[in-house]
Scaffold this active site. Structure first.
Site, PDB file in Angstrom:
ATOM      1  N   VAL A  41      -6.885   3.469  -4.740  1.00 38.81           N
ATOM      2  CA  VAL A  41      -6.886   2.123  -4.478  1.00 38.81           C
ATOM      3  C   VAL A  41      -6.820   1.577  -3.118  1.00 38.81           C
ATOM      4  O   VAL A  41      -7.014   0.486  -2.969  1.00 38.81           O
ATOM      5  CB  VAL A  41      -5.427   1.515  -5.075  1.00 38.81           C
ATOM      6  CG1 VAL A  41      -5.040   1.749  -6.688  1.00 38.81           C
ATOM      7  CG2 VAL A  41      -4.136   1.975  -4.413  1.00 38.81           C
ATOM      8  N   ILE A  63       7.351   3.596 -12.474  1.00 32.15           N
ATOM      9  CA  ILE A  63       7.168   2.595 -13.567  1.00 32.15           C
ATOM     10  C   ILE A  63       5.704   2.673 -14.070  1.00 32.15           C
ATOM     11  O   ILE A  63       5.776   2.293 -15.371  1.00 32.15           O
ATOM     12  CB  ILE A  63       7.317   1.348 -12.796  1.00 32.15           C
ATOM     13  CG1 ILE A  63       8.911   1.275 -12.443  1.00 32.15           C
ATOM     14  CG2 ILE A  63       6.914   0.169 -13.640  1.00 32.15           C
ATOM     15  CD1 ILE A  63       9.086  -0.105 -11.467  1.00 32.15           C
ATOM     16  N   TYR A 100       6.177  -4.572   3.125  1.00 29.22           N
ATOM     17  CA  TYR A 100       6.138  -4.315   1.626  1.00 29.22           C
ATOM     18  C   TYR A 100       6.360  -5.522   1.253  1.00 29.22           C
ATOM     19  O   TYR A 100       5.787  -5.840   0.145  1.00 29.22           O
ATOM     20  CB  TYR A 100       7.363  -3.564   1.291  1.00 29.22           C
ATOM     21  CG  TYR A 100       7.553  -3.027  -0.135  1.00 29.22           C
ATOM     22  CD1 TYR A 100       6.521  -2.235  -0.886  1.00 29.22           C
ATOM     23  CD2 TYR A 100       8.400  -3.890  -0.779  1.00 29.22           C
ATOM     24  CE1 TYR A 100       6.956  -2.186  -2.177  1.00 29.22           C
ATOM     25  CE2 TYR A 100       8.712  -3.568  -2.090  1.00 29.22           C
ATOM     26  CZ  TYR A 100       7.918  -2.527  -2.909  1.00 29.22           C
ATOM     27  OH  TYR A 100       8.147  -2.507  -4.030  1.00 29.22           O
TER      28      TYR A 100
END
Length: 232
Positions: free
Chosen positions: A53, A17, A144
């Site tokens: 990150v 994405i 998640y």
């Protein structure tokens, strides 16, 4: 006088994405930077920036580099994410902490780093990528769904904090999407997934990117979570 092109930084632009969003932003005229973890590639035309990150220093340095290269920062999209799926009893502390770091803490720190240039401009748009699974839960994804749920709550609060500086913060929540993250899903699990989707198909990365860009460009939307999930 020709108006200068708007600028965007996509965190997690090397695949899925994030890569589709970087391509879409370029197509509609944004000067775009995208991050990778080193050794990765970003879409042609995108300024590549190395960022991990999981590391606060790398995040702040990467955002600063993007602003220096682009001149300003109009849009920040955070699309980085990982899964470490298993039932909670079998889930290690590392499975929990790494998913929270990459999917929630890292994006929060990226938003913090983007605040300085956006506040200086008195304008900015941030879009965080969550998941429709936050709304109904998924067995094997306690870590998640928790990380993505935290991201949605964070966005609502941040939107309130910085609205007076015209900084908008929104979330796009994709449903099941045909990216390489789906490659490890078994055929049986995929069939069950499709059965629960009213449109009876997976979404594409380009469809998610279209929603992200539309959300980023809306100047009166903030604190919202937009589901893009085939009717779920």
């Amino acid at each position: 006088m020709v108006e200068a092109a708007r600028t965007a930084l996509v965190i997690g632009a090397s695949r899925g994405i994030g890569a589709a969003t970087a391509r879409g932003l370029l197509k509609v005229g944004y000067r775009t930077a995208g991050t990778h973890r080193g050794g990765g590639s970003v879409p042609t035309g995108t300024v590549g920036i190395e960022m991990d990150v999981r590391d606060a220093g790398s995040i702040s340095a990467g955002v600063r580099e993007a602003v220096a290269l682009l001149g300003r920062l109009d849009v920040l999209v955070v699309a980085a994410g990982i899964t470490r799926d298993k039932l909670l009893l079998r889930m290690s502390e590392q499975d929990l902490s790494e998913v929270m770091q990459v999917n929630a803490i890292g994006p929060m720190l990226a938003c913090k780093a983007a605040l300085e240039p956006m506040m200086r401009q008195r304008d900015g748009s941030i879009v965080l990528v969550s998941s429709i699974s936050v709304k109904y839960g998924v067995a094997g994804q306690c870590n998640y769904t928790a990380s993505k749920g935290a991201l949605e709550a964070f966005a609502r609060s941040m939107a309130r904090e910085y609205a007076d500086r015209n900084i908008r913060v929104n979330v796009v929540a994709p449903g099941a999407t045909d990216t390489d993250m789906m490659a490890n899903v078994s055929q049986q699990a995929r069939a069950a997934m499709l059965e629960g989707i009213p449109l009876k198909r997976l979404g594409t990365a380009d469809e998610m990117a279209s929603a992200i860009i539309h959300t980023a460009e809306n100047t009166y939307m903030s604190g919202a979570t937009i589901p893009v999930a085939g009717g779920i």
